[in-house]
Design a protein around this motif. Structure first.
Motif, PDB file in Angstrom:
ATOM      1  N   GLN A 147       0.779  -1.055  -0.013  1.00 52.59           N
ATOM      2  CA  GLN A 147       0.021   0.114  -0.186  1.00 52.59           C
ATOM      3  C   GLN A 147       0.962   1.246  -0.101  1.00 52.59           C
ATOM      4  OE1 GLN A 147      -2.735  -1.361   3.293  1.00 52.59           O
ATOM      5  NE2 GLN A 147      -4.019  -0.106   2.276  1.00 52.59           N
ATOM      6  N   SER A 148       0.429   2.330  -0.613  1.00 60.24           N
ATOM      7  CA  SER A 148       1.211   3.538  -0.726  1.00 60.24           C
ATOM      8  C   SER A 148       0.618   4.338   0.306  1.00 60.24           C
ATOM      9  CB  SER A 148       0.847   4.287  -1.928  1.00 60.24           C
ATOM     10  OG  SER A 148      -0.405   4.359  -2.241  1.00 60.24           O
ATOM     11  N   ALA A 149       1.398   5.350   1.068  1.00 62.35           N
ATOM     12  CA  ALA A 149       0.837   6.097   2.010  1.00 62.35           C
ATOM     13  C   ALA A 149       1.345   7.567   1.859  1.00 62.35           C
ATOM     14  CB  ALA A 149       1.601   5.858   3.216  1.00 62.35           C
ATOM     15  N   GLU A 150       0.358   8.589   1.852  1.00 65.07           N
ATOM     16  CA  GLU A 150       0.253   9.961   1.577  1.00 65.07           C
ATOM     17  C   GLU A 150       1.399  10.584   2.657  1.00 65.07           C
ATOM     18  OE1 GLU A 150      -3.192  11.781   0.451  1.00 65.07           O
ATOM     19  OE2 GLU A 150      -3.563  10.755  -1.403  1.00 65.07           O
ATOM     20  N   LYS A 151       1.043  10.086   3.689  1.00 67.66           N
ATOM     21  CA  LYS A 151       1.947  10.924   4.990  1.00 67.66           C
ATOM     22  C   LYS A 151       2.546   9.751   6.090  1.00 67.66           C
ATOM     23  CE  LYS A 151       1.229  14.477   8.225  1.00 67.66           C
ATOM     24  NZ  LYS A 151       0.184  15.535   8.826  1.00 67.66           N
ATOM     25  N   ILE A 152       3.417   9.916   6.211  1.00 72.51           N
ATOM     26  CA  ILE A 152       4.059   8.681   7.213  1.00 72.51           C
ATOM     27  C   ILE A 152       4.810   9.673   8.206  1.00 72.51           C
ATOM     28  CG2 ILE A 152       5.684   6.778   7.365  1.00 72.51           C
ATOM     29  CD1 ILE A 152       5.183   6.279   4.355  1.00 72.51           C
ATOM     30  N   GLY A 153       4.651   9.126   9.416  1.00 74.46           N
ATOM     31  CA  GLY A 153       5.269   9.687  10.577  1.00 74.46           C
ATOM     32  C   GLY A 153       4.727   9.827  11.777  1.00 74.46           C
TER      33      GLY A 153
END
Length: 388
Positions: A147-153
């Motif tokens: 899966q892609s993720a637009e925001k990680i952190g």
């Protein structure tokens, strides 16, 4: 009564016999003539057929190919039974495979300080490792692939034992700085490094709504661009195989509790509670920290389909800042919590360069359920409450 003349009888017999012999020889001559005629007829027919068949050639597949190249298929009625394709209704069902959204896997260090919660992107990760980092605070290393993720952190710093795990997986490793031995381990092992503070700032951004050091974020899009720019190449992660049936001890109370840290009034405790029907895959485990359900910043509950619990000696070190020492090279006891079952085995990691292996009681890879996987690495299984 007329008498019978023996001489006349003999003459008649001889004449009759002569006539019979003459007829037989005549028939033989006629028969021979007919055979010759039939043979001649067959020869003529073969010549006609061979002349009519000119301009065709046999294809190796058994099809007849015209001069123009068109293929004449043999009718199904003419196909020998031995050559007819058949399908078996007993063929094994293939093991489900990941359908990756990314060209390769990438690992990201994620903050778990109370001021970093709620985090972003953990719900998109295929696998999340949780290990003690410092002063009773754990840290995550999340693997993104399907899966892609637009925001990680928020993204945080490296620790040497996370680096050793990353090296064993041979995947790019994203972080913001690190402890002294964390950074030296990256250099020593030649890890595919994406460090916001030194060589890959373009892969990250700072969120002004959060206070430092809990304000650095990334995305799979930025990470993939950084990986391509550095020429790290795309590699699929090698993970434990999927299984569909799990037979172990019953998880009687339907939850597992991990006591990571307790000192005075402060404690850090993780609980996974089984919820039947959650996630549409027969059920999932919902994650809690100190009895509070954990969700992402986007209000997505954190869940798991498989939970591995590995016992690895963990000690605090009097460093500035405080850090932990975790012996992830070697072997130790392991549990797998899946489908409300408890499976027992062990983990093995021979060297920093070798991958982490989680094995069942027979020494085979301990299978996981299709879906989200969490790997909880804790000091001892004595700190794990299975409700038994």
């Amino acid at each position: 009564m007329a008498s019978c003349n023996p001489i006349e009888l003999n003459k008649t017999s001889i004449q009759n016999g002569f006539l019979k012999r003459n007829m037989t020889q005549h028939e033989k001559r006629e028969d021979a003539a007919m055979k010759k005629a039939r043979t001649l007829g067959l020869i003529i027919m073969c010549l006609i057929l061979s002349l009519g068949g000119c301009g065709k050639e046999s294809d190796p597949s058994g099809k007849t190919v015209e001069n123009g190249g068109a293929v004449n298929q043999t009718s199904s009625a003419e196909t020998p039974a031995a050559e007819t394709e058949t399908s078996s209704a007993t063929e094994p069902v293939p093991v489900p495979e990941d359908d990756p959204a990314l060209p390769g896997g990438v690992l990201v260090m994620i903050d778990n300080h109370s001021k970093a919660r709620p985090q972003s992107g953990l719900d998109k990760a295929d696998v999340v490792f949780e290990i003690m980092a410092e002063g009773g605070i754990t840290r995550y290393m999340a693997l993104f692939y399907t899966q892609s993720a637009e925001k990680i952190g928020p993204v945080r710093s490296a620790r040497y034992y996370f680096v050793q795990l990353a090296k064993g997986m041979d995947l790019p490793y994203a972080h913001v700085g690190g402890s002294t031995d964390g950074l030296s381990t990256i250099s020593k092992l030649g890890v595919k490094d994406l460090n916001e503070m030194s060589n890959a700032g373009y892969c990250f951004w700072r969120d002004k709504s959060r206070k430092a050091p809990h304000n650095t974020y990334t995305s799979t899009e930025k990470l993939m661009a950084g990986i391509e720019k550095k020429g790290f190449g795309d590699k699929a992660p090698v993970l434990p195989p999927y299984g569909t049936e799990f037979i172990g001890e019953a998880l009687a109370v339907g939850e597992v509790e991990l006591d990571y840290y307790s000192s005075g009034s402060y404690s850090y405790r993780v609980t996974w509670r089984w919820e039947e029907g959650l996630g549409g895959n027969g059920g999932q485990y919902r994650r809690y920290i100190n009895d509070k359900a954990q969700s992402t910043l986007e209000e997505v509950p954190l869940v798991a389909d498989t939970i591995y619990i590995l016992a690895a000696s963990t000690t605090s070190r009097n460093t500035k800042p405080l850090t932990s020492a975790v012996d992830i090279i070697g072997e130790g006891d392991a549990l797998c919590i899946v489908d409300n079952q408890i499976l027992r085995g062990k983990w093995v990691k021979e060297t920093a360069e070798k991958p982490l292996q989680i094995l069942d009681s027979t020494g085979q890879p301990m299978k996981r359920k299709l879906g989200k996987t969490w790997v909880q690495i804790i000091d001892s299984l004595d700190d794990v409450d299975l409700g038994q």
